[in-house]
Design a protein around this motif. Structure first.
Motif, PDB file in Angstrom:
ATOM      1  N   ASN A 240       0.832  -1.206   0.000  1.00 31.08           N
ATOM      2  CA  ASN A 240       0.000   0.000   0.000  1.00 31.08           C
ATOM      3  C   ASN A 240       0.871   1.263   0.000  1.00 31.08           C
ATOM      4  O   ASN A 240       0.527   2.265  -0.622  1.00 31.08           O
ATOM      5  CB  ASN A 240      -0.958  -0.002   1.188  1.00 31.08           C
ATOM      6  N   GLN A 241       2.010   1.211   0.655  1.00 30.19           N
ATOM      7  CA  GLN A 241       2.925   2.352   0.651  1.00 30.19           C
ATOM      8  C   GLN A 241       3.590   2.508  -0.711  1.00 30.19           C
ATOM      9  O   GLN A 241       3.737   3.612  -1.225  1.00 30.19           O
ATOM     10  CB  GLN A 241       3.988   2.161   1.733  1.00 30.19           C
ATOM     11  N   TYR A 242       3.983   1.388  -1.308  1.00 31.31           N
ATOM     12  CA  TYR A 242       4.636   1.423  -2.622  1.00 31.31           C
ATOM     13  C   TYR A 242       3.682   1.955  -3.685  1.00 31.31           C
ATOM     14  O   TYR A 242       4.096   2.689  -4.603  1.00 31.31           O
ATOM     15  CB  TYR A 242       5.108   0.020  -2.989  1.00 31.31           C
ATOM     16  N   MET A 243       2.403   1.624  -3.577  1.00 32.03           N
ATOM     17  CA  MET A 243       1.411   2.040  -4.567  1.00 32.03           C
ATOM     18  C   MET A 243       1.181   3.550  -4.573  1.00 32.03           C
ATOM     19  O   MET A 243       0.708   4.099  -5.573  1.00 32.03           O
ATOM     20  CB  MET A 243       0.086   1.308  -4.315  1.00 32.03           C
ATOM     21  N   GLU A 244       1.523   4.227  -3.481  1.00 27.89           N
ATOM     22  CA  GLU A 244       1.312   5.673  -3.402  1.00 27.89           C
ATOM     23  C   GLU A 244       2.126   6.428  -4.446  1.00 27.89           C
ATOM     24  O   GLU A 244       1.749   7.518  -4.869  1.00 27.89           O
ATOM     25  CB  GLU A 244       1.672   6.177  -1.997  1.00 27.89           C
ATOM     26  N   GLY A 245       3.228   5.846  -4.886  1.00 28.18           N
ATOM     27  CA  GLY A 245       4.070   6.493  -5.883  1.00 28.18           C
ATOM     28  C   GLY A 245       3.805   6.037  -7.311  1.00 28.18           C
ATOM     29  O   GLY A 245       4.545   6.398  -8.225  1.00 28.18           O
ATOM     30  N   LEU A 246       2.756   5.235  -7.521  1.00 27.81           N
ATOM     31  CA  LEU A 246       2.437   4.711  -8.847  1.00 27.81           C
ATOM     32  C   LEU A 246       1.206   5.398  -9.435  1.00 27.81           C
ATOM     33  O   LEU A 246       0.338   5.878  -8.699  1.00 27.81           O
ATOM     34  CB  LEU A 246       2.178   3.201  -8.776  1.00 27.81           C
ATOM     35  N   THR A 247       1.139   5.425 -10.750  1.00 36.01           N
ATOM     36  CA  THR A 247      -0.063   5.925 -11.419  1.00 36.01           C
ATOM     37  C   THR A 247      -1.107   4.814 -11.444  1.00 36.01           C
ATOM     38  O   THR A 247      -0.802   3.638 -11.206  1.00 36.01           O
ATOM     39  CB  THR A 247       0.265   6.350 -12.859  1.00 36.01           C
ATOM     40  N   GLU A 248      -2.344   5.179 -11.761  1.00 39.07           N
ATOM     41  CA  GLU A 248      -3.414   4.174 -11.839  1.00 39.07           C
ATOM     42  C   GLU A 248      -3.127   3.133 -12.919  1.00 39.07           C
ATOM     43  O   GLU A 248      -3.421   1.947 -12.752  1.00 39.07           O
ATOM     44  CB  GLU A 248      -4.748   4.873 -12.112  1.00 39.07           C
ATOM     45  N   ASP A 249      -2.542   3.587 -14.037  1.00 42.43           N
ATOM     46  CA  ASP A 249      -2.201   2.648 -15.112  1.00 42.43           C
ATOM     47  C   ASP A 249      -1.143   1.651 -14.652  1.00 42.43           C
ATOM     48  O   ASP A 249      -1.219   0.451 -14.968  1.00 42.43           O
ATOM     49  CB  ASP A 249      -1.691   3.418 -16.338  1.00 42.43           C
ATOM     50  N   GLN A 250      -0.145   2.139 -13.918  1.00 44.33           N
ATOM     51  CA  GLN A 250       0.890   1.239 -13.418  1.00 44.33           C
ATOM     52  C   GLN A 250       0.311   0.227 -12.442  1.00 44.33           C
ATOM     53  O   GLN A 250       0.659  -0.956 -12.486  1.00 44.33           O
ATOM     54  CB  GLN A 250       2.003   2.049 -12.738  1.00 44.33           C
ATOM     55  N   ILE A 251      -0.569   0.678 -11.585  1.00 47.59           N
ATOM     56  CA  ILE A 251      -1.195  -0.216 -10.611  1.00 47.59           C
ATOM     57  C   ILE A 251      -1.969  -1.322 -11.320  1.00 47.59           C
ATOM     58  O   ILE A 251      -1.908  -2.498 -10.940  1.00 47.59           O
ATOM     59  CB  ILE A 251      -2.118   0.586  -9.672  1.00 47.59           C
ATOM     60  N   LYS A 252      -2.684  -0.968 -12.377  1.00 46.84           N
ATOM     61  CA  LYS A 252      -3.440  -1.960 -13.142  1.00 46.84           C
ATOM     62  C   LYS A 252      -2.513  -2.904 -13.910  1.00 46.84           C
ATOM     63  O   LYS A 252      -2.742  -4.109 -13.967  1.00 46.84           O
ATOM     64  CB  LYS A 252      -4.397  -1.266 -14.103  1.00 46.84           C
ATOM     65  N   ASN A 253      -1.449  -2.338 -14.513  1.00 43.88           N
ATOM     66  CA  ASN A 253      -0.512  -3.162 -15.279  1.00 43.88           C
ATOM     67  C   ASN A 253       0.186  -4.199 -14.400  1.00 43.88           C
ATOM     68  O   ASN A 253       0.430  -5.326 -14.832  1.00 43.88           O
ATOM     69  CB  ASN A 253       0.527  -2.272 -15.966  1.00 43.88           C
ATOM     70  N   TYR A 254       0.514  -3.813 -13.175  1.00 41.54           N
ATOM     71  CA  TYR A 254       1.177  -4.732 -12.257  1.00 41.54           C
ATOM     72  C   TYR A 254       0.186  -5.679 -11.578  1.00 41.54           C
ATOM     73  O   TYR A 254       0.593  -6.642 -10.925  1.00 41.54           O
ATOM     74  CB  TYR A 254       1.935  -3.952 -11.179  1.00 41.54           C
ATOM     75  N   GLY A 255      -1.100  -5.408 -11.734  1.00 41.69           N
ATOM     76  CA  GLY A 255      -2.112  -6.263 -11.126  1.00 41.69           C
ATOM     77  C   GLY A 255      -2.334  -6.014  -9.648  1.00 41.69           C
ATOM     78  O   GLY A 255      -3.003  -6.794  -8.967  1.00 41.69           O
TER      79      GLY A 255
END
Length: 221
Positions: free
Chosen positions: A132-147
């Protein structure tokens, strides 16, 4: 009749065994790994524990090459040089596609610069942070791409992303004394170029990565 009765008993016993095994398996699968514990450190510091292998859902290494591994050269650029015993890590955080960790050291000597505290935190490359902390620095597209969006929110604090520096990464060992070649950054003091700025001590001498032997450097005199 006795044979049939005995067969029925065996069948019931086997069925109970199968059901028990399934229940144990389902229980193991449904359990969520617990977050690693923290322990109190000296002077109000809190030490973090490394997550278990089961909790790490993503791991990556990056390779780094440096112009020198000569401690004498690195010492000239250091803002502060201290001798300190590693006590543990106090924090890991993600920034600019990398993970950094703060190590806590008990200061035994100051070889360059001025430092009067008993303990010092030094930042080095590598570590693991909750998803959850790592996801704070990602875009929505990156979050979806990484699953990562497929992982339930209530589990993200217990799943970890790990990033290390291959071959030259700093990996301090607890209760080991090091010479730290430090520079000042916005995040505090940082160890220069991974393990080459974290020099193990033995019998009053320091490890020379250039010659793979222990010696006394000029900045130690």
């Amino acid at each position: 009749m006795k044979l049939k009765k005995r067969i029925r008993v065996y069948v019931k016993s086997f069925a109970c065994l199968i059901i028990t095994s399934l229940l144990v398996a389902l229980s193991a699968c449904s359990s969520t790994p617990s977050a690693p514990e923290t322990t109190p450190g000296p002077d109000g510091y809190t030490l973090i524990a490394e997550p278990s292998k089961e909790q790490i859902i993503g791991s990556a290494e990056r390779y780094a090459s440096y112009g020198t591994n000569n401690a004498e050269t690195l010492a000239k650029d250091a803002t502060l040089i201290v001798v300190g015993k590693f006590l543990g890590n106090t924090e890991s955080y993600a920034e600019t596609n990398m993970i950094y960790t703060k190590g806590l050291f008990e200061v035994e000597d100051v070889l360059k610069g001025s430092y009067e505290e008993k303990y010092i935190e030094a930042v080095y490359n590598g570590g693991a942070v909750p998803l959850n902390q790592y996801m704070e620095g990602l875009t929505e597209d990156q979050i979806k791409n990484y699953g990562y969006d497929q992982i339930p929110e209530n589990e993200r604090a217990r799943q970890y992303i790990e990033k290390r520096v291959a071959d030259t990464g700093a990996e301090p060992e607890k209760d080991t004394t090091y010479i730290l070649l430090l520079i000042q950054t916005a995040k505090g003091y940082a160890i220069q170029i991974d393990k080459f700025g974290m020099i193990p001590m033995q019998d009053g001498k320091a490890y020379d990565y250039a010659t793979n032997s222990y010696k006394t450097f000029s900045f130690m005199e």
